[in-house]
Design an enzyme around this catalytic site. Structure first.
Site, short mmCIF file in Angstrom:
data_model
loop_
_atom_site.label_atom_id
_atom_site.label_comp_id
_atom_site.label_asym_id
_atom_site.label_seq_id
_atom_site.Cartn_x
_atom_site.Cartn_y
_atom_site.Cartn_z
N GLY A 161 38.68 22.81 50.54
CA GLY A 161 39.37 22.13 49.45
C GLY A 161 40.80 21.86 49.86
O GLY A 161 41.12 21.81 51.06
N ARG A 245 40.34 34.99 47.09
CA ARG A 245 40.08 36.07 46.15
C ARG A 245 39.39 37.21 46.89
O ARG A 245 38.52 36.98 47.74
CB ARG A 245 39.16 35.60 45.01
CG ARG A 245 39.84 34.73 43.97
CD ARG A 245 40.85 35.51 43.11
NE ARG A 245 41.50 34.68 42.13
CZ ARG A 245 42.66 34.04 42.30
NH1 ARG A 245 43.30 34.14 43.45
NH2 ARG A 245 43.19 33.32 41.35
N GLU A 274 42.02 44.39 42.73
CA GLU A 274 43.47 44.28 42.68
C GLU A 274 44.06 44.97 41.46
O GLU A 274 43.47 44.83 40.37
CB GLU A 274 43.83 42.78 42.64
CG GLU A 274 44.69 42.37 43.79
CD GLU A 274 44.88 40.87 43.87
OE1 GLU A 274 44.09 40.23 44.58
OE2 GLU A 274 45.81 40.35 43.24
N HIS A 292 49.31 39.79 47.26
CA HIS A 292 48.97 38.56 46.53
C HIS A 292 50.22 37.66 46.33
O HIS A 292 50.65 37.44 45.20
CB HIS A 292 48.30 38.89 45.18
CG HIS A 292 47.53 37.72 44.62
ND1 HIS A 292 46.43 37.85 43.81
CD2 HIS A 292 47.71 36.37 44.74
CE1 HIS A 292 45.96 36.67 43.47
NE2 HIS A 292 46.72 35.75 44.03
C1 8YV Z 1 48.62 32.76 41.51
C2 8YV Z 1 46.48 32.32 42.76
O1 8YV Z 1 49.82 33.35 41.71
O2 8YV Z 1 46.73 30.27 41.62
C3 8YV Z 1 45.98 31.12 42.03
O3 8YV Z 1 44.74 31.01 41.90
O4 8YV Z 1 45.73 32.99 43.37
C4 8YV Z 1 47.86 32.80 42.80
O5 8YV Z 1 48.52 32.23 43.86
C5 8YV Z 1 47.92 33.45 40.37
O6 8YV Z 1 46.62 33.02 40.20
C6 8YV Z 1 48.67 33.25 39.08
O7 8YV Z 1 47.85 33.40 37.95
#
Ligand code: 8YV
Length: 336
Positions: A161, A245, A274, A292
């Protein structure tokens, strides 16, 4: 079709956001900001969802069907983040609650972090930093801290993606040969631009690559995609980088493979449970454990906040949501 609109929505934000975003949200809507930065527990989330028109959650909020059932006037879940695996989008959809996210604005920063890990793990950068700080750098030697050359190696990307493509572009500049596995093959012009080789079978790709970078979303079909059996397909000098993830990798199996020396190392930014990290990963020198921070730049977080506000304004003005997320199987034409 005329879309429902609401002129002054009650917005609840579950975490602290950059101050300029909080200030602007407060100007635009009837906004309840979070006083502290603690993630909401399920009871707090239910109370929030029952008393607002728009919820602005983040990755740390589990918005499952049970939480969604508490909604009374909720019209929109405007997620601050691209991934929506923490939201039961199908349950929201069934109740007519829209879900939006913030794609695009965090692509380059997340790809930078993936590339940083792709370079740092084989070259033992963080391990070297630790040694220097611990007083274990006694001077240069021809055989001290040898890693592996990145140039000329094969990089396998899972998930082609936006972020996967941005990683591929960076990888070319470092002389990596780009391979990828994706649910669907990328259009020919993308493959051509990225000079990327498609592998319909993940197992086959894993046996040939030197570095694996994971950029796919967490879904039921990618859960533990990298498991014990697949780790065994990879060579003992290969590396894994994960900026998507944690759930995509069976973390216990990864920790086990790394402990036994069956892999060269890993660079992780995300974890299965996490913020917990598998204890066996903690003491391994060849593993970088980032907290993260893929999109953790001032710029990304500001632009993510902007996107959240634009999506809420779409509700106010009755426009189509620019970043609508649909449940699997739903199509935009049937969805409004
Ligand atoms: C974010 C992330 O900081 O955007 C995403 O999916 O994994 C991260 O980089 C996080 O999700 C904020 O909610």
């Amino acid at each position: 079709m005329v879309k429902p609109s609401i002129s002054n929505p009650r917005v609840i934000v579950t975490r602290r956001l950059p101050s300029e975003i909080e200030a602007r949200m407060d100007d635009l809507f009837t906004t309840t900001l979070r006083a502290d930065d603690k993630p909401m527990n399920p009871a707090e989330l239910k109370a929030a969802i029952a008393s607002c028109d728009v919820l602005v959650p983040t990755v740390t909020d589990v918005i499952d069907a049970d939480v969604i059932a508490a909604a009374t006037d909720l019209k929109l879940i405007a997620n601050f983040g691209a991934g929506t695996d923490h939201i039961d989008v199908a349950a929201a959809h069934k109740r007519g609650i829209m879900v939006t996210n913030t794609p695009g604005v965090l692509t380059e920063d997340t790809a930078d972090l993936a590339m940083a890990l792709i370079l740092a793990v084989p070259r033992r950068l963080v391990e070297g930093d630790r040694r220097t700080r611990n007083g274990n750098f006694d001077g240069w030697s021809p055989t001290f801290m040898l890693g592996h050359r990145v140039r000329g190696k094969k990089l396998g990307i899972i998930g082609m993606g936006r972020i996967g493509q941005a990683v591929a572009r960076r990888a070319h500049a470092f002389g990596l040969d780009v391979h990828y596995h994706n649910r669907r093959r990328a259009p020919a012009f993308i493959e051509e631009e990225l000079n990327a080789t498609y592998w319909p079978e993940l197992d086959a790709m894993l046996t040939t690559i030197d570095i694996l970078s994971i950029s796919c979303p967490s879904t039921p079909s990618t859960h533990h995609m990298i498991n014990e059996a697949r780790l065994k397909l990879m060579s003992e000098n290969s590396y894994i980088v994960n900026t998507s993830r944690g759930e995509v990798i069976d973390e216990a199996a990864l920790a086990n493979a790394l402990s036994k020396g069956e892999l060269g190392g890993a660079g992780l930014d995300v974890y299965e449970n996490e913020p917990e990290v598998h204890p066996d990963l903690m003491d391994l020198p060849n593993v970088i454990l980032a907290p993260h921070i893929g999109s953790a730049t001032h710029e990304s977080r500001r632009e993510m906040g902007e996107k959240v506000m634009i999506n809420i304004r779409a509700l106010v003005d009755g426009h189509a949501y620019p970043d609508r997320v649909l449940p699997p199987g739903a199509s935009f034409s049937k969805a409004s």
